[in-house]
Design a protein around this motif. Structure first.
Motif, PDB file in Angstrom:
ATOM      1  N   ALA A  30     -18.756  17.203   4.164  1.00 52.37           N
ATOM      2  CA  ALA A  30     -17.810  17.236   3.052  1.00 52.37           C
ATOM      3  C   ALA A  30     -17.232  15.854   2.773  1.00 52.37           C
ATOM      4  N   ALA A  31     -16.968  15.069   3.829  1.00 48.34           N
ATOM      5  CA  ALA A  31     -16.417  13.734   3.625  1.00 48.34           C
ATOM      6  C   ALA A  31     -17.415  12.815   2.934  1.00 48.34           C
ATOM      7  N   GLN A  32     -18.700  12.941   3.268  1.00 50.61           N
ATOM      8  CA  GLN A  32     -19.695  12.067   2.650  1.00 50.61           C
ATOM      9  C   GLN A  32     -19.983  12.476   1.207  1.00 50.61           C
ATOM     10  N   VAL A  33     -20.042  13.783   0.959  1.00 52.78           N
ATOM     11  CA  VAL A  33     -20.354  14.239  -0.396  1.00 52.78           C
ATOM     12  C   VAL A  33     -19.129  14.135  -1.303  1.00 52.78           C
ATOM     13  N   GLY A  34     -17.918  14.238  -0.719  1.00 51.63           N
ATOM     14  CA  GLY A  34     -16.712  14.163  -1.515  1.00 51.63           C
ATOM     15  C   GLY A  34     -16.198  15.510  -1.962  1.00 51.63           C
ATOM     16  N   VAL A  35     -16.385  16.538  -1.140  1.00 54.49           N
ATOM     17  CA  VAL A  35     -15.888  17.868  -1.468  1.00 54.49           C
ATOM     18  C   VAL A  35     -15.104  18.396  -0.280  1.00 54.49           C
ATOM     19  N   ALA A  36     -14.585  19.614  -0.427  1.00 55.41           N
ATOM     20  CA  ALA A  36     -13.841  20.232   0.661  1.00 55.41           C
ATOM     21  C   ALA A  36     -14.797  20.870   1.662  1.00 55.41           C
ATOM     22  N   ARG A  37     -14.294  21.083   2.857  1.00 56.43           N
ATOM     23  CA  ARG A  37     -15.112  21.710   3.893  1.00 56.43           C
ATOM     24  C   ARG A  37     -15.482  23.131   3.495  1.00 56.43           C
ATOM     25  N   GLU A  38     -14.542  23.831   2.806  1.00 50.17           N
ATOM     26  CA  GLU A  38     -14.840  25.195   2.366  1.00 50.17           C
ATOM     27  C   GLU A  38     -15.983  25.220   1.363  1.00 50.17           C
ATOM     28  N   THR A  39     -16.118  24.143   0.584  1.00 49.81           N
ATOM     29  CA  THR A  39     -17.218  24.084  -0.382  1.00 49.81           C
ATOM     30  C   THR A  39     -18.559  23.975   0.331  1.00 49.81           C
ATOM     31  N   VAL A  40     -18.617  23.148   1.360  1.00 51.12           N
ATOM     32  CA  VAL A  40     -19.854  23.035   2.133  1.00 51.12           C
ATOM     33  C   VAL A  40     -20.183  24.359   2.803  1.00 51.12           C
ATOM     34  N   ARG A  41     -19.166  25.040   3.306  1.00 57.40           N
ATOM     35  CA  ARG A  41     -19.398  26.350   3.924  1.00 57.40           C
ATOM     36  C   ARG A  41     -19.955  27.340   2.908  1.00 57.40           C
ATOM     37  N   ALA A  42     -19.448  27.293   1.678  1.00 52.41           N
ATOM     38  CA  ALA A  42     -19.963  28.189   0.634  1.00 52.41           C
ATOM     39  C   ALA A  42     -21.395  27.831   0.263  1.00 52.41           C
ATOM     40  N   TRP A  43     -21.729  26.538   0.242  1.00 52.62           N
ATOM     41  CA  TRP A  43     -23.109  26.140  -0.048  1.00 52.62           C
ATOM     42  C   TRP A  43     -24.060  26.643   1.029  1.00 52.62           C
ATOM     43  N   GLU A  44     -23.638  26.564   2.287  1.00 49.12           N
ATOM     44  CA  GLU A  44     -24.523  26.986   3.380  1.00 49.12           C
ATOM     45  C   GLU A  44     -24.648  28.499   3.474  1.00 49.12           C
ATOM     46  N   SER A  45     -23.646  29.223   3.007  1.00 42.66           N
ATOM     47  CA  SER A  45     -23.729  30.687   3.032  1.00 42.66           C
ATOM     48  C   SER A  45     -24.420  31.257   1.804  1.00 42.66           C
ATOM     49  N   ARG A  47     -23.037  31.445  -1.224  1.00 45.01           N
ATOM     50  CA  ARG A  47     -22.117  32.015  -2.211  1.00 45.01           C
ATOM     51  C   ARG A  47     -22.071  31.205  -3.493  1.00 45.01           C
ATOM     52  N   THR A  48     -22.184  29.892  -3.358  1.00 47.61           N
ATOM     53  CA  THR A  48     -22.204  29.016  -4.528  1.00 47.61           C
ATOM     54  C   THR A  48     -23.367  28.053  -4.416  1.00 47.61           C
ATOM     55  N   THR A  49     -23.700  27.406  -5.558  1.00 46.88           N
ATOM     56  CA  THR A  49     -24.806  26.450  -5.612  1.00 46.88           C
ATOM     57  C   THR A  49     -24.266  25.105  -6.054  1.00 46.88           C
ATOM     58  N   PRO A  50     -24.546  24.018  -5.334  1.00 45.57           N
ATOM     59  CA  PRO A  50     -24.043  22.698  -5.739  1.00 45.57           C
ATOM     60  C   PRO A  50     -24.660  22.263  -7.062  1.00 45.57           C
ATOM     61  N   SER A  51     -23.885  21.531  -7.822  1.00 40.44           N
ATOM     62  CA  SER A  51     -24.362  21.066  -9.127  1.00 40.44           C
ATOM     63  C   SER A  51     -23.736  19.707  -9.420  1.00 40.44           C
ATOM     64  N   GLY A  52     -24.265  19.040 -10.426  1.00 37.46           N
ATOM     65  CA  GLY A  52     -23.720  17.760 -10.854  1.00 37.46           C
ATOM     66  C   GLY A  52     -23.953  16.663  -9.831  1.00 37.46           C
TER      67      GLY A  52
END
Length: 370
Positions: A30-45, A47-52
Motif C-alpha cells: 500500500a505504501a509503494q502503490v499509494g493506497v490504503a492497506r484495506e484497498t490492497v486487502r480488497a484487491w487480493e480478496s 472484492r474490488t479491481t484496481p484501476s487507473g
C-alpha cells in the motif's frame, strides 16, 4: 466501467501469493502503490479491481515480483499513520503491526527468532499495555510469550503467521485472571499523565476482556473481521457483535471516538505516549532456556521423589498377611453385659458386700487366716 491497466493483472489469489513470495506485507504494498492497506486487502480478496494509475503501479509491482531477480521491496523510511496510510499526517502507528516475514532458510534458529522479536516486540508491548492497563504486566506478557515461542520454535517457525501466534500467547497471558492474586498486581499503577489518555484507558478497562481484545485487534492492530474472529477463537457473527458493543461503549463515554478511524488514531497515540521497552532478544532466549532447564529438573526431582517413596513403601510393607483380631465369644456361665443403666437391688447388695470385704493398704496382700 473501470479501466483495466495496460499490464494484465493476475487472479486475486495469485496477487497474494506473489506478495508473500516477495516477503512483502499489505502495508508495504500500500505504501509503494499509494493506497490504503484495506484497498490492497480488497484487491487480493477480489472484492474490488484496481484501476487507473494506482492499478498500473500495482500491476508493475506484481510484474516485478514475478521475475526471479526481483529484490524484496523495503518499506520506505516515511512512517505510516495509524490507519496504515502514508501521506499528509505522517504519524507512526504504535499499535498496528505488519505481517511478520517468514524466517529464511539461510538463518539459524536464533537469528530467525531475533528477527521476529525485533519485528514484533516493540509494538506488541504497547498493545498489551492497552489490553491490561499495566506497564510491568505488558512487558512480562510479551517476554513470556516469546519465551514460549522459543521453547516451541520448530512449531512457530513453520506457522503461516508467527506474529499472530506470539500475539495470541501474549494476550492470553495478559488477560489471565490469576494475576489478581499476585501481590505485585493487587494495587493499580499510576495512570497516564494526559487526561484524554486516562479517559480512553479507563473506558477500555471497563470493557469485558473479550470485547477489549476484539476492539484492539480490529480497530487497533487493523486485522479484518475474519482474522480477528480466528485469533479470538470465536465465530465471525459473535466477533462482529462484540466489536459493535465495544464501539458503542466507547462512543457513549467518549463521543469524539465514535468514528473507527479516530479511535484507531487515539489508540496509537495512547500507546505511543508510554515509554515501554522490551528486553533484548538474547535475554529472552536465555530466560526461556533457564525456565526450560528449571522445569525439566523439577520434573526429574518429582519423578525421583515418587520412585523413592514407592521403593520405601515396598521395602517397609509387611510380607505376610496378618489376620484381624477375631470378635469376642460368649463364655458359658457368665451373663452377657447389659446396657448401662440403674443397678438392681441384687446388684447393689453385691457391690456393697464386695466393697466392705475389700482390704485397703499393705495388708490386702496377705491371705486371711481361717
Amino acid at each position: 466501467m473501470t479501466q483495466r491497466p495496460d499490464i494484465p493483472l493476475p487472479p486475486p489469489k495469485e496477487r497474494r501469493r506473489l506478495r508473500e513470495a516477495g516477503a512483502l506485507t499489505q502495508a508495504q504494498v500500500a505504501a509503494q502503490v499509494g493506497v490504503a492497506r484495506e484497498t490492497v486487502r480488497a484487491w487480493e480478496s477480489g472484492r474490488t479491481t484496481p484501476s487507473g494509475r494506482k492499478g498500473e503501479a500495482y500491476a508493475r509491482l506484481l510484474e516485478s515480483l514475478t521475475t526471479p531477480s526481483a529484490e524484496p521491496y523495503e518499506e520506505p523510511a516515511a512512517p505510516r499513520t495509524a490507519a496504515g496510510r502514508t501521506g499528509r499526517h505522517r504519524q507512526p502507528s504504535a499499535v498496528a503491526t505488519a505481517e511478520a516475514p517468514e524466517p529464511s532458510d539461510v538463518l539459524t534458529p536464533a537469528q530467525a527468532f531475533d528477527a521476529l522479536y525485533a519485528f514484533c516486540a516493540p509494538a506488541l508491548v504497547r498493545q498489551t499495555y492497552l489490553l491490561s492497563g499495566r506497564r510491568e504486566l505488558a512487558r512480562e506478557s510479551v517476554e513470556r510469550a516469546f519465551q514460549t515461542a522459543w521453547q516451541r520454535w520448530p512449531e512457530v517457525a513453520v506457522d503461516p503467521d508467527p506474529a499472530s501466534w506470539v500475539r495470541a500467547t501474549a494476550y492470553e497471558y495478559a488477560l489471565s485472571p490469576w494475576h489478581r492474586f499476585r501481590p505485585r498486581y493487587r494495587h493499580p499503577e499510576p495512570p497516564p499523565a494526559d487526561a484524554a489518555d486516562r479517559a480512553l484507558l479507563d473506558v477500555l478497562l471497563t470493557l469485558p476482556p473479550s470485547y477489549r481484545r476484539t476492539l484492539l485487534l480490529h480497530d487497533g492492530v487493523g486485522l479484518g473481521l475474519p482474522e480477528t474472529a480466528a485469533e479470538t477463537e470465536a465465530s465471525t457473527p459473535a466477533t462482529a457483535n462484540r466489536l459493535l458493543h465495544a464501539r458503542e461503549a466507547v462512543a457513549a463515554r467518549l463521543p469524539g471516538l465514535a468514528d473507527p478511524a479516530a479511535l484507531h488514531r487515539r489508540l496509537a497515540e495512547v500507546a505511543s505516549a508510554e515509554r515501554l521497552r522490551a528486553p533484548r532478544p538474547p535475554t529472552v532466549r536465555l530466560g526461556s532456556e533457564r525456565r526450560a532447564r528449571f522445569w525439566t529438573r523439577a520434573a526429574i526431582a518429582f519423578t525421583v521423589t515418587i520412585i523413592g517413596a514407592t521403593a520405601l513403601t515396598v521395602r517397609t510393607a509387611p510380607t505376610r498377611y496378618e489376620p484381624p483380631v477375631p470378635p469376642g465369644e460368649t463364655v458359658q456361665g457368665i451373663p452377657p453385659r447389659v446396657a448401662p443403666g440403674t443397678l438392681s437391688d441384687k446388684e447393689l447388695k453385691l457391690r456393697k458386700k464386695l466393697r466392705s470385704g475389700t482390704a485397703h493398704g499393705p495388708q490386702r496382700l496377705l491371705p486371711e487366716s481361717r
